[in-house]
Design a protein around this motif. Structure first.
Motif, PDB file in Angstrom:
ATOM      1  N   THR A 108       0.830  -1.202   0.000  1.00  0.00           N
ATOM      2  CA  THR A 108       0.000   0.000   0.000  1.00  0.00           C
ATOM      3  C   THR A 108       0.867   1.255   0.000  1.00  0.00           C
ATOM      4  O   THR A 108       2.068   1.211   0.309  1.00  0.00           O
ATOM      5  CB  THR A 108      -0.903   0.047   1.250  1.00  0.00           C
ATOM      6  OG1 THR A 108      -0.073   0.160   2.414  1.00  0.00           O
ATOM      7  CG2 THR A 108      -1.759  -1.202   1.364  1.00  0.00           C
ATOM      8  N   LEU A 109       0.254   2.386  -0.320  1.00  0.00           N
ATOM      9  CA  LEU A 109       0.954   3.663  -0.291  1.00  0.00           C
ATOM     10  C   LEU A 109       1.413   3.990   1.118  1.00  0.00           C
ATOM     11  O   LEU A 109       2.527   4.484   1.327  1.00  0.00           O
ATOM     12  CB  LEU A 109       0.024   4.770  -0.817  1.00  0.00           C
ATOM     13  CG  LEU A 109       0.530   6.203  -0.710  1.00  0.00           C
ATOM     14  CD1 LEU A 109       1.830   6.374  -1.493  1.00  0.00           C
ATOM     15  CD2 LEU A 109      -0.520   7.187  -1.205  1.00  0.00           C
ATOM     16  N   PRO A 255      -4.135   7.092  -3.096  1.00  0.00           N
ATOM     17  CA  PRO A 255      -3.747   5.684  -2.892  1.00  0.00           C
ATOM     18  C   PRO A 255      -4.462   4.711  -3.818  1.00  0.00           C
ATOM     19  O   PRO A 255      -3.904   3.685  -4.201  1.00  0.00           O
ATOM     20  CB  PRO A 255      -4.107   5.432  -1.420  1.00  0.00           C
ATOM     21  CG  PRO A 255      -5.072   6.512  -1.059  1.00  0.00           C
ATOM     22  CD  PRO A 255      -4.720   7.688  -1.886  1.00  0.00           C
ATOM     23  N   ASN A 259      -1.754   2.620  -6.442  1.00  0.00           N
ATOM     24  CA  ASN A 259      -1.586   1.186  -6.189  1.00  0.00           C
ATOM     25  C   ASN A 259      -1.557   0.379  -7.488  1.00  0.00           C
ATOM     26  O   ASN A 259      -1.025  -0.724  -7.535  1.00  0.00           O
ATOM     27  CB  ASN A 259      -2.659   0.660  -5.233  1.00  0.00           C
ATOM     28  CG  ASN A 259      -4.062   0.705  -5.802  1.00  0.00           C
ATOM     29  OD1 ASN A 259      -4.309   1.305  -6.852  1.00  0.00           O
ATOM     30  ND2 ASN A 259      -4.994   0.090  -5.105  1.00  0.00           N
ATOM     31  N   SER A 347      -6.175   0.261   4.337  1.00  0.00           N
ATOM     32  CA  SER A 347      -5.625   1.191   5.322  1.00  0.00           C
ATOM     33  C   SER A 347      -6.042   0.823   6.738  1.00  0.00           C
ATOM     34  O   SER A 347      -5.267   0.971   7.682  1.00  0.00           O
ATOM     35  CB  SER A 347      -6.089   2.621   5.014  1.00  0.00           C
ATOM     36  OG  SER A 347      -5.500   3.082   3.835  1.00  0.00           O
TER      37      SER A 347
END
Length: 470
Positions: A108-109, A255, A259, A347
């Motif tokens: 993930t970011l 994000p 991705n 997240s």
């Protein structure tokens, strides 16, 4: 066959396809690497179009065309802003982020910007809260777009339309994860491109060509309709232009868009994908601006400015063709929320575990699906009871995430590790200034809202790299 019947049949067929995609891709989803990044095997076409569609959709189709209808020629600044954002993402961020995420095995970011920081700084936790908060507004706008479309098409209440659309999105996102999202977003992006070409061409022909279009736009009784600054005073006009151009700075911090760069299978695919993505952006954004301007000439009075897309469609095409196009675009709008749902879920499950010394992932896939369900319900509630203006709601979420994460990501990829304190300061300053700027009427939509937070966060992040080296 009536227009309503055509739309219903097309919707049913399209939704069956989405559900089948969810069932098929569920077989390819066995762990979180599959659920969040499709096993890092995405090809250039799927990556380019799905990333483009997930960054646009309802905001582009309804918001940009509605802004062009309302503001006039000044909306043209959105074109270099958005296409420039695509170029920034695909030429500057994508190749480096792809290599970095594969080397570090980041999913993930948030993991990219926080993995090297000690848990005591809680950077991943704060980043997750910012993403979930922002994407909640973003996701709800997609449900709102679906509700507006049903209201323009059927005698169905806004409430029922939002709930029905949301239920289908939840179903295939829960089943297939990233693969379902990417494939459905690709289908959505192709439909958007087709609509963005056919509709403006038909509208320009109906108006009588571009020369006739500008002759008739000159007669529109709206102050500053042919002005690049909406006839605002010099300072306000400059602020307005910078505010629109600042939209492009938000792209690296999304994000649900970046991705796709992490999921590409190799660097060759990055090069191929960026050509497709930028061509897509040129067609779609130019098409929606032209459509909105033509709509002002063809339909001078519209109750909801953000419904001009459907007004033009219904006014220019036969019931059957209009029904098919409306249904396809409606389905595309409704399927956009899947990318945001998936990122928000990652997240609140995967990223929050980055702060734990023991990273127990045994039940992570189940947790991710539960979070998708809960976020969907919250977004539906916000769509039903919140503000009904799509354009500003999306830009609020877009700018906030862009200022919070974009500067840190760019500086990290180009200049190396950043001190935890600088990451935390840049992230919070970018986010808070964006929220404050959006909340004050005098600064909303200006450079203070969309450029200043990004610039200050970039400076702080860059200074953080210097301290890290020392």
């Amino acid at each position: 066959m009536s227009r309503e019947t055509t739309i219903i049949i097309t919707l049913i067929v399209y939704k069956v396809i989405l559900i089948l995609i969810g069932i098929f891709t569920s077989r390819k989803t066995s762990d979180t690497d599959d659920f969040y990044l499709g096993g890092r095997t995405l090809g250039p076409v799927v990556s380019a179009i799905s990333a483009s569609a997930s960054s646009s959709s309802a905001w582009t189709l309804l918001g940009v065309s509605g802004a062009a209808y309302t503001w006039g020629v000044s909306v043209i600044w959105l074109f270099p802003a958005c296409v420039g954002g695509f170029i920034l993402n695909w030429y500057v961020v994508a190749p480096r982020l792809h290599a970095f995420s594969h080397e570090k095995n980041s999913l993930t970011l948030t993991e990219v910007i926080s993995r090297e920081t000690p848990p005591k700084y809680f950077i991943a936790t704060i980043a997750s809260i910012i993403i979930a908060f922002s994407l909640l507004f973003y996701i709800s706008s997609q449900f709102q777009a679906a509700g507006k479309t049903f209201a323009e098409t059927f005698d169905i209440s806004y409430t029922y339309s939002v709930i029905i659309g949301g239920a289908i999105i939840i179903f295939y996102t829960l089943l297939g994860g990233f693969w379902a999202v990417s494939i459905t977003d690709t289908l959505q992006g192709l439909l958007m491109a087709i609509g963005a070409i056919i509709l403006p061409v038909a509208a320009v022909i109906e108006v009588g060509g571009f020369s006739s279009l500008f002759e008739q736009l000159a007669k529109v009784e709206v102050n500053g309709y042919l002005s690049l600054t909406r006839n605002l005073p010099p300072a306000a006009g400059i602020g307005f232009v910078l505010g629109l151009l600042g939209v492009g700075l938000g792209y690296p911090g999304q994000p649900h868009v970046v991705n796709r760069f992490m999921a590409l299978k190799d660097q060759k695919s990055v090069v191929q994908a960026r050509r497709i993505a930028i061509l897509w952006a040129v067609c779609v954004y130019a098409g929606m601006i032209i459509l909105g301007l033509c709509g002002r000439v063809l339909f001078d009075t519209v109750n909801d400015k953000e419904a001009i897309f459907f007004v033009v469609t219904n006014g220019l095409f036969s019931p059957v063709i209009a029904g098919i196009m409306t249904a396809c675009i409606l389905s595309a709008i409704m399927s956009t929320a899947d990318s945001q749902l998936l990122v928000a879920a990652s997240s609140l499950t995967h990223d929050l575990r980055l702060n734990r010394e023991k990273n127990d992932t045994a039940n992570s896939l189940v947790q991710a699906r539960v979070v998708v369900l809960l976020l969907s319900i919250a977004a539906i509630i916000l769509a039903l009871f919140g503000s009904k203006e799509i354009f500003n709601r999306v830009l609020f979420a877009w700018t906030a995430m862009g200022a919070a994460f974009g500067p840190i990501l760019i500086i990290r990829l180009f200049f190396g590790p950043i001190t935890p304190r600088a990451i935390l300061t840049a992230m919070l300053l970018g986010f808070i200034l964006s929220v404050v700027g959006h909340s004050i009427p005098q600064t909303k939509g200006t450079y203070f809202d969309r450029i200043l937070p990004f610039v200050l966060a970039t400076i702080i992040a860059f200074l953080g790299t210097k301290r890290e080296k020392k």
